[in-house]
Design a protein around this motif. Sequence first.
Motif, PDB file in Angstrom:
ATOM      1  N   VAL A   1       8.579  52.611 -21.200  1.00  0.00           N
ATOM      2  CA  VAL A   1       9.744  52.819 -20.349  1.00  0.00           C
ATOM      3  C   VAL A   1      10.278  54.241 -20.535  1.00  0.00           C
ATOM      4  O   VAL A   1      10.519  54.958 -19.564  1.00  0.00           O
ATOM      5  N   ALA A   2      10.368  54.630 -21.795  1.00  0.00           N
ATOM      6  CA  ALA A   2      10.901  55.960 -22.079  1.00  0.00           C
ATOM      7  C   ALA A   2      10.021  57.048 -21.454  1.00  0.00           C
ATOM      8  O   ALA A   2      10.516  58.063 -20.966  1.00  0.00           O
ATOM      9  N   ALA A   3       8.707  56.807 -21.462  1.00  0.00           N
ATOM     10  CA  ALA A   3       7.787  57.821 -20.929  1.00  0.00           C
ATOM     11  C   ALA A   3       7.750  57.808 -19.401  1.00  0.00           C
ATOM     12  O   ALA A   3       7.134  58.679 -18.791  1.00  0.00           O
ATOM     13  N   ARG A   4       8.422  56.847 -18.812  1.00  0.00           N
ATOM     14  CA  ARG A   4       8.468  56.743 -17.349  1.00  0.00           C
ATOM     15  C   ARG A   4       7.084  56.742 -16.697  1.00  0.00           C
ATOM     16  O   ARG A   4       6.847  57.458 -15.725  1.00  0.00           O
ATOM     17  N   LEU A   5       6.198  55.933 -17.280  1.00  0.00           N
ATOM     18  CA  LEU A   5       4.888  55.785 -16.655  1.00  0.00           C
ATOM     19  C   LEU A   5       4.940  54.643 -15.657  1.00  0.00           C
ATOM     20  O   LEU A   5       5.568  53.612 -15.913  1.00  0.00           O
ATOM     21  N   PRO A   6       4.281  54.809 -14.519  1.00  0.00           N
ATOM     22  CA  PRO A   6       4.217  53.691 -13.572  1.00  0.00           C
ATOM     23  C   PRO A   6       3.465  52.511 -14.204  1.00  0.00           C
ATOM     24  O   PRO A   6       2.497  52.719 -14.928  1.00  0.00           O
ATOM     25  N   MET A   7       3.943  51.307 -13.932  1.00  0.00           N
ATOM     26  CA  MET A   7       3.333  50.115 -14.523  1.00  0.00           C
ATOM     27  C   MET A   7       2.815  49.184 -13.434  1.00  0.00           C
ATOM     28  O   MET A   7       3.504  48.938 -12.448  1.00  0.00           O
ATOM     29  N   VAL A   8       1.622  48.680 -13.649  1.00  0.00           N
ATOM     30  CA  VAL A   8       1.020  47.754 -12.693  1.00  0.00           C
ATOM     31  C   VAL A   8       0.647  46.459 -13.419  1.00  0.00           C
ATOM     32  O   VAL A   8      -0.325  46.429 -14.164  1.00  0.00           O
ATOM     33  N   PRO A   9       1.438  45.398 -13.241  1.00  0.00           N
ATOM     34  CA  PRO A   9       1.081  44.138 -13.895  1.00  0.00           C
ATOM     35  C   PRO A   9      -0.156  43.520 -13.240  1.00  0.00           C
ATOM     36  O   PRO A   9      -0.335  43.618 -12.028  1.00  0.00           O
ATOM     37  N   GLN A  10      -0.991  42.924 -14.071  1.00  0.00           N
ATOM     38  CA  GLN A  10      -2.236  42.369 -13.576  1.00  0.00           C
ATOM     39  C   GLN A  10      -2.491  40.994 -14.183  1.00  0.00           C
ATOM     40  O   GLN A  10      -2.360  40.815 -15.385  1.00  0.00           O
ATOM     41  N   GLY A  11      -2.822  40.039 -13.327  1.00  0.00           N
ATOM     42  CA  GLY A  11      -3.128  38.694 -13.798  1.00  0.00           C
ATOM     43  C   GLY A  11      -4.625  38.452 -13.754  1.00  0.00           C
ATOM     44  O   GLY A  11      -5.401  39.176 -14.375  1.00  0.00           O
ATOM     45  N   GLY A  12      -5.042  37.441 -12.986  1.00  0.00           N
ATOM     46  CA  GLY A  12      -6.464  37.081 -12.944  1.00  0.00           C
ATOM     47  C   GLY A  12      -7.261  37.917 -11.967  1.00  0.00           C
ATOM     48  O   GLY A  12      -8.458  37.707 -11.807  1.00  0.00           O
ATOM     49  N   ARG A  13      -6.630  38.862 -11.318  1.00  0.00           N
ATOM     50  CA  ARG A  13      -7.277  39.774 -10.365  1.00  0.00           C
ATOM     51  C   ARG A  13      -8.027  39.028  -9.255  1.00  0.00           C
ATOM     52  O   ARG A  13      -9.115  39.417  -8.855  1.00  0.00           O
ATOM     53  N   THR A  14      -7.421  37.956  -8.790  1.00  0.00           N
ATOM     54  CA  THR A  14      -8.016  37.201  -7.687  1.00  0.00           C
ATOM     55  C   THR A  14      -7.245  37.436  -6.399  1.00  0.00           C
ATOM     56  O   THR A  14      -7.545  36.830  -5.380  1.00  0.00           O
ATOM     57  N   GLY A  15      -6.231  38.293  -6.435  1.00  0.00           N
ATOM     58  CA  GLY A  15      -5.379  38.536  -5.279  1.00  0.00           C
ATOM     59  C   GLY A  15      -6.163  39.096  -4.106  1.00  0.00           C
ATOM     60  O   GLY A  15      -7.182  39.764  -4.284  1.00  0.00           O
ATOM     61  N   LEU A  16      -5.683  38.827  -2.911  1.00  0.00           N
ATOM     62  CA  LEU A  16      -6.375  39.259  -1.708  1.00  0.00           C
ATOM     63  C   LEU A  16      -5.622  40.368  -0.982  1.00  0.00           C
ATOM     64  O   LEU A  16      -6.017  40.789   0.094  1.00  0.00           O
ATOM     65  N   ALA A  17      -4.499  40.822  -1.559  1.00  0.00           N
ATOM     66  CA  ALA A  17      -3.731  41.865  -0.889  1.00  0.00           C
ATOM     67  C   ALA A  17      -3.657  43.140  -1.730  1.00  0.00           C
ATOM     68  O   ALA A  17      -2.914  44.060  -1.418  1.00  0.00           O
ATOM     69  N   GLY A  18      -4.393  43.175  -2.816  1.00  0.00           N
ATOM     70  CA  GLY A  18      -4.456  44.395  -3.617  1.00  0.00           C
ATOM     71  C   GLY A  18      -3.205  44.670  -4.431  1.00  0.00           C
ATOM     72  O   GLY A  18      -2.983  45.795  -4.874  1.00  0.00           O
ATOM     73  N   GLY A  19      -2.408  43.663  -4.680  1.00  0.00           N
ATOM     74  CA  GLY A  19      -1.150  43.865  -5.399  1.00  0.00           C
ATOM     75  C   GLY A  19      -1.333  44.346  -6.823  1.00  0.00           C
ATOM     76  O   GLY A  19      -0.431  44.964  -7.396  1.00  0.00           O
TER      77      GLY A  19
END
Lengths: 400, 400
Positions: free
Chosen positions: B1-19
């Motif tokens: 958080v302090a470094a202000r890096l963008p974060m992308v949460p990832q689950g099972g990577r089965t999504g169909l919309a590229g979230g």
Amino acid sequence: VAARLPMVPQGGRTGLAGGAVPLVPGSVVISLTRMDGLREIDAVGRTATVDAGCTVEQLDAAAGAQGLTFPFRIGSGGSAQIGGVVSTNAGGIRAWRHGGARQLVIGIEAVLPDGTVWSSLRGVRKASMGPDLGQLLIGAEGTLGIVTGATVELRRQEETGPTAFVAVRTVEDAVALFSALEAGGGLDACELISQAGMSRLAGMPGAPPLPLGMDHPWYVLVEWAGTTTDGAGLLEPAEALIVDGVMAASEQQRNDLWRIREMHGAACRRAGHPRQHDVAVPRSAIAAFMAEATNVARQRAPAWQPVPIAHIGDGNVHFDLVPRDAGSSPAFDCELSASIHDLAHRCGGVFSAEHGIGAARANELHRLMPPGNAQALAAIKQALDPHGLMNPGKVFGSLA
Amino acid sequence: VAARLPMVPQGGRTGLAGGAVPLVPGSVVISLTRMDGLREIDAVGRTATVDAGCTVEQLDAAAGAQGLTFPFRIGSGGSAQIGGVVSTNAGGIRAWRHGGARQLVIGIEAVLPDGTVWSSLRGVRKASMGPDLGQLLIGAEGTLGIVTGATVELRRQEETGPTAFVAVRTVEDAVALFSALEAGGGLDACELISQAGMSRLAGMPGAPPLPLGMDHPWYVLVEWAGTTTDGAGLLEPAEALIVDGVMAASEQQRNDLWRIREMHGAACRRAGHPRQHDVAVPRSAIAAFMAEATNVARQRAPAWQPVPIAHIGDGNVHFDLVPRDAGSSPAFDCELSASIHDLAHRCGGVFSAEHGIGAARANELHRLMPPGNAQALAAIKQALDPHGLMNPGKVFGSLA
């Protein structure tokens, strides 16, 4: 908005937590009563879109004309409006089966504090359209905006009944009765009533005939829906748990049984202002909660009698305390309410199930919610209502 | 958080919309896969509290060990994680009956962008505790915080089957079939498949045996649950609508019928990248939507074949377009997708039903949502994630 007057949205004024009562002098009360249109009923898709001022019964009647029902039942359905149902995340007698407001509401239209209109009204339940801000207004009691319309789910109308009233030995047995009957299918309502409640009813003018003797510690009002089996067969799986019981043999008898439930609150109020608690605990913890809460109340408030009533299916216990002697106003130890709330949370439940937070429980909400929640809610409130004009003093508490 | 890096949460990577696909260089992908604990199952109250990384099948298996089920079915349940299901407000095959993520999730735990932990995990469904910020994270696809846990509803396990595969003349007849069977009770799945889809399956190595002739325009896969009546009797109310049909006579045959549905997507992908549309319309509008969408596609993209598949119960139509000739990559008119989305909204539905918005549909979300919604969502995003670090480019769109 420009004048920065505090605003208090008001629906059917049937709320039990005071969410619609203005606290700040100069508040503008915004009544939704005249905004009562039925915008659309989709009989095939089983949805209805209505104005916030439409009452629960109006909506249900309109659905009924198409063979459908809005499966939400509260005693005050004749006056309670959809906007209030949504804003308090109300529950009721059949919520364990059909869901409460949160589960039945598909879309919401609301005026936000800056005048922006949010709308997720739609004719479909399945929608993944990013964050649904309307969901934040469910249970917000008008503190984040004014709900002006909703799309709700309808269900197929089912035939009502049979209806039974039975006596059981313990709360454990009442919960086991629920489980046995629910497994049999078609169970629609299962309401726990105490001996104390029945005694208070017995002494009341205009009370319905009491169908069983008064010597049982607990009673359960049971109703099925959509089943063609007769009542006796339906009770069979719970036979061993039932000490005595009757099955309504006519519509009149059915009404009389339901009047026991409906007049329970009035019977309790005869002795003075009851202290209400609206907790929900996991079903497996109802008996333990009831025993311990009763114990605590006996020790700390001997002048107050516990007269609990519960929707067994969702573990929603109204653990109300009523002055033992009619007309007396014994002092009440407010810490006792806090203990009862704590107990509900220790049981894995919540201190506020279906009546809302209003003003009276705002402190308890802040005491019992995780600290992160308070911080996050404050950020949301600040973003949407920076001047604190929406229903000040409710839910978020502070009147600053 | 302090470094202000963008974060992308990832689950099972089965999504169909590229979230879950990072768009910004230097993003930190936060996988929830190792946070896969089952925290608690309440078999009496029928709730489960799990970590976000728990897969749908893991959760269902744990529920199954207690005679219960997590009534959520998607093809990717073996990999899809609860955090992703919640974050995309996923639906699936049985959502019309049991609800999708929004209806099945009781409580949520999430880490908000400033590190605050929000929690509404609880063992009860009925709770009126002010605004539930967790609800805002359903469908937010990680743009407002990272879901780390959820309490979900379980249901009683039901016996599966019978399973049938029938041919009908028109989409109208398929919808009427659904209505007739649903009224009979016990209907659990009702999937519409086109002749085009069956033809693509027919040519595929490893395809299941096709149970009916290929000369019918539409097919419906039907499954019941928890019923003791046999299949033939169950189909009777829809007899007049059925041109031909088979009933699975063995578990093997049932699996073969379901493989038609499960391999449909792979069959379409053989000819090249399909253009997917994930709309939902009121059930009464499915036929009209299908006819008009097909018409529009034929006129504007003759090199693409409509190969729709639909969950009839909730009007969720996957109106996918597939290159007519395997191996060719015909040019695609992106405006066509916009027209199909517009059509869904004109039918009273939504352009995004169960796959989420991700990056690809963010522009469409902004184009199709009421202007007030965009303004309100921007205020919420600004309040919770002022530096825009949470899954940038998704749902809210702008990569600024």
